[in-house]
Design a protein around this motif. Structure first.
Motif: not given
Length: 144
Positions: A48-49, A85-88, A127-133, A135-144
């Motif tokens: 989370h950013a 932090s990267i978490h899961h 749809d991974l691109s939709m999921l990432k979008a 997440m980005a709108r809410h300040g989240l990103e998948l960890a590399p």
């Protein structure tokens, strides 16, 4: 007070029921009851950013990772994931895990989980691109 209190948002093996959301706290924090089904490995590693997350275990147990630290959280335990932090987590057990989760500030709330549920429940492969979008709108990103 908020009208989402009785709404349970389910995304696969994860269910969230918000007890307090940003509308109740002028955006300062949100709190949800989370249920993670047995053998679930959700969510994928992410960060989370600008939101801190604290989890407190009420029933069952979760394996929780924050950056390089992995812990087994049992009833009464808590874990803090600072912003960035990267978490899961996962539930390797044979019973559902139930926890309280606090997001501060309340940038992650019912709206985020509804949108993710819509993307992942649309049928067919996610749809991974939709999921990432979302997440980005809410300040989240998948960890590399």
């Amino acid at each position: 007070m908020n009208s989402t209190r009785n709404e349970t948002i389910t995304i696969g093996s994860l269910s969230m029921r918000f007890i307090v959301d940003g509308e109740d706290t002028a955006g300062h924090m949100a709190m949800a009851e989370m249920i993670v089904q047995p053998l679930a490995k959700v969510p994928p590693p992410h960060r989370h950013a600008d939101v801190d997350e604290t989890i407190h275990i009420l029933e069952g147990s979760l394996t929780y990772r924050v950056d390089d630290c992995v812990r087994t959280l049992l009833v009464g335990d808590h874990c803090f994931s600072p912003r960035g932090s990267i978490h899961h987590f996962s539930n390797p057990g044979d019973v559902p895990a139930r926890a309280l989760v606090v997001f501060s500030p309340a940038n992650i709330g019912p709206g985020y989980f509804r949108e993710v549920a819509g993307v992942l429940g649309a049928g067919g492969p996610p749809d991974l691109s939709m999921l990432k979008a979302v997440m980005a709108r809410h300040g989240l990103e998948l960890a590399p």
